[in-house]
Design an enzyme around this catalytic site. Sequence first.
Site, mmCIF file in Angstrom:
data_model
loop_
_atom_site.group_PDB
_atom_site.id
_atom_site.type_symbol
_atom_site.label_atom_id
_atom_site.label_comp_id
_atom_site.label_asym_id
_atom_site.label_seq_id
_atom_site.Cartn_x
_atom_site.Cartn_y
_atom_site.Cartn_z
ATOM 1 N N GLU A 85 41.548 53.004 30.418
ATOM 2 C CA GLU A 85 41.934 54.327 29.714
ATOM 3 C C GLU A 85 41.322 54.270 28.371
ATOM 4 O O GLU A 85 41.399 53.435 27.664
ATOM 5 C CB GLU A 85 43.397 54.590 29.299
ATOM 6 C CG GLU A 85 43.677 55.864 28.900
ATOM 7 C CD GLU A 85 45.164 56.200 28.739
ATOM 8 O OE1 GLU A 85 46.165 55.206 28.911
ATOM 9 O OE2 GLU A 85 45.339 57.414 28.288
ATOM 10 N N CYS A 106 48.011 58.811 29.930
ATOM 11 C CA CYS A 106 48.066 59.992 29.302
ATOM 12 C C CYS A 106 47.217 61.037 29.302
ATOM 13 O O CYS A 106 47.216 62.131 28.938
ATOM 14 C CB CYS A 106 49.017 59.921 27.855
ATOM 15 S SG CYS A 106 50.736 59.021 28.170
ATOM 16 N N ASN A 121 49.662 61.273 36.281
ATOM 17 C CA ASN A 121 49.853 60.014 35.866
ATOM 18 C C ASN A 121 51.013 59.458 36.051
ATOM 19 O O ASN A 121 51.601 59.171 36.859
ATOM 20 C CB ASN A 121 49.048 59.981 34.522
ATOM 21 C CG ASN A 121 49.621 58.688 33.793
ATOM 22 O OD1 ASN A 121 49.362 57.739 34.219
ATOM 23 N ND2 ASN A 121 49.757 58.796 32.473
ATOM 24 N N GLU A 122 51.893 59.393 34.682
ATOM 25 C CA GLU A 122 53.070 59.142 34.523
ATOM 26 C C GLU A 122 54.171 60.373 34.610
ATOM 27 O O GLU A 122 54.557 60.849 33.595
ATOM 28 C CB GLU A 122 53.293 58.228 33.415
ATOM 29 C CG GLU A 122 54.393 57.421 33.020
ATOM 30 C CD GLU A 122 54.250 56.878 31.709
ATOM 31 O OE1 GLU A 122 54.024 55.680 31.872
ATOM 32 O OE2 GLU A 122 54.519 57.208 30.609
HETATM 33 O O1 AHR Z 1 48.814 52.472 28.769
HETATM 34 C C1 AHR Z 1 49.218 53.362 27.574
HETATM 35 C C2 AHR Z 1 50.065 54.695 27.965
HETATM 36 O O2 AHR Z 1 51.314 54.131 28.609
HETATM 37 C C3 AHR Z 1 49.594 55.256 29.112
HETATM 38 O O3 AHR Z 1 48.561 56.170 28.692
HETATM 39 C C4 AHR Z 1 50.550 56.091 29.866
HETATM 40 O O4 AHR Z 1 50.570 56.247 31.279
HETATM 41 C C5 AHR Z 1 51.650 55.223 29.551
HETATM 42 O O5 AHR Z 1 52.858 55.942 28.798
#
Ligand code: AHR
Length: 643
Positions: A25, A223, A357-358
């Site tokens: 990322e 994110c 993603n999350e």
């Molecule tokens: O790895 C850092 C962040 O942690 C990522 O962007 C996100 O997916 C998680 O909250």
Amino acid sequence: MTDITINTCHKLRDVSPLLYGIFFEDINYAGDGGLYGELIANRSFEYYDRDGETDKSKMCWETIGNGNLSVSKRFPLSQAHSHYGRLSGEAGDGIRNLGFCGEGLAVREGEVFLFSCYARNASPMKLTVRLADSRGTCFGQKTFSLVRTGRGWTKYRLTFTADGCCNQVFPEILLETPGAVDLDLLSLFPQDTFLGRKNGMRRDLAQMLQALSPKFMRFPGGCIVEGRSFENMYCWKDTIGDLTQRPTNWNRWQMEEYQINGQVSLDYFQSYGLGFYEYFQFCEDIGASPVPVINAGMTCQWHEGLLADMNALDKWIQDALDLIEFANGPADSTWGGRRAAMGHPEPFRLKYIGIGNEQWGEVYFERYEAFQKVLSEKHPEIRLITSAGWTAEGEEFDLAYRWMNANKDKAYAVDEHFYKSPRWFLENIHRYDSYDRSLPKVFAGEYAAHTHENTGERVCNWEAALCEAAFLTGLEHNADHVVMSCYAPLFGRTGHQQWQPDLIWFDNHSAYGTPSYYVQKLFANHVGDVLVETRISEDGETLSGLAKIAGKSLQVSSTLSENGLRLYVKLVNLADTPKEVRLCPDQPISHCTFHEIAAGLEAVNSHETPENVSPRVSEPLPRDGSLLLTCEPYSVNVLELDL
Ligand code: AHR
């Protein structure tokens, strides 16, 4: 003495061939200012102020002498590059780029640089590009002539060689003749990128990733996929094609709330020079299966949590379909043609996509299902990954598992994230032993042991790495179900990170792996295809410290290669005392390589001592069919046995 007996004939479970991978990322300047080889920051004068308060178009640039720099939008290079700089002045005046984080770049004698730019000028003129330190000492330069272009833009490309070494120089563009020139997409790359690729990656950082032998790469976030607004969310289509067609997006990690130690990252943007074509190509180069994560029609749930209307999801779903065509479609298809035009007529063999993603909650799963319905129908060959949310237990996590129980066939795997204390990793070594194998498989898509959470320090020390190693033996025991795993985040630019711990730290001229990096490297490079039975004699010890939390001092996993000729045995000693071990496989050992990492729990690596915590390698000799070993206190030991 602890006796370890390994029964290679008793095969317990398959080990997923994708077990160890990486997650990239653009956080902590991992992309622009990191892995992406570009050395000029704000190369197209496209940096902007997301709040409309300050003009950032000249950020990272300063003038030299009486040079004047103005930024205009009147006759742009392209729609995506709608701003350009106008440099005017007398001979010797010019502009200087401060580089990423204002730190310029490092040069080594003999290093070749590729400079390019678009220019427009009313009369013939000459420019010099050079690298100079803060005292004006020049470390390499080239003068070139500009033809008169009228209203059009002309691209110039040239190479020059550094004639000295310096850890901090700045690119300068100087007028050789008085006048004015419009400039855009000013770019400086080392010629020596990873595999010599144009628009390529910083070689040392890419090699450190390659050395992890990742079987997959999850990208581009994180994110960053979600963004903080619909405009800010990651759109893969903005990241392909000629660089002049890729717009700049602000990086959500520039927000003040993420800054560590009061540092500011307001110059953190995404040029998208490192885009989906480059990610796919890199995956191919390092033998990793690409695992792109796409936006599920929602912005970051940690913040605004904006939702695309359920009736308006078509755009996002179409983006996903087009992505599959871009990666796998024939060269005469629309998006396969875009790939072919970029130089890759062959498909990229995409097999996995993460939807969101999350993400968590009902709002996510209804969107996930809308994607899944279309993608599964049109592309049953693509395996879809859903999300279990931001943590590995609790209400949102339970909801994800309830959804999976009711929708077992709608996902290939579920992405679980856990940023937890070292203690949690030890308490969860057996987490997956009891997981229901009829449910979607598990992708441990982001994890790291966070030490000193109370002070926010989160040190990349041996304690974190040791506890991760113990946890990974548990993953190997369940690698029929936990099919993929990757540490997060991957990179941190020293002094400019928004998140720590990170696996690899770098500055302009060096990089080092944390203790966790060496654990990942050891585990990923030494894993077999099937888990075999391992028996450990009990020695009636009294447990304390980490061993007590884990319930045992030695955490062990033994995996065998498919052809049965190589056995990998991992022994993680959580005790503060050495362990004498007698290892007896049921087959004769013809050769043994022993990798061991041992250190104090607080030990760390650094730019100055990059290998303070790193493996020692030896070749112990087997005697009477067994190996006698000492596992040092707090050690990770990996044996590679030829049978
Ligand atoms: O790895 C850092 C962040 O942690 C990522 O962007 C996100 O997916 C998680 O909250």
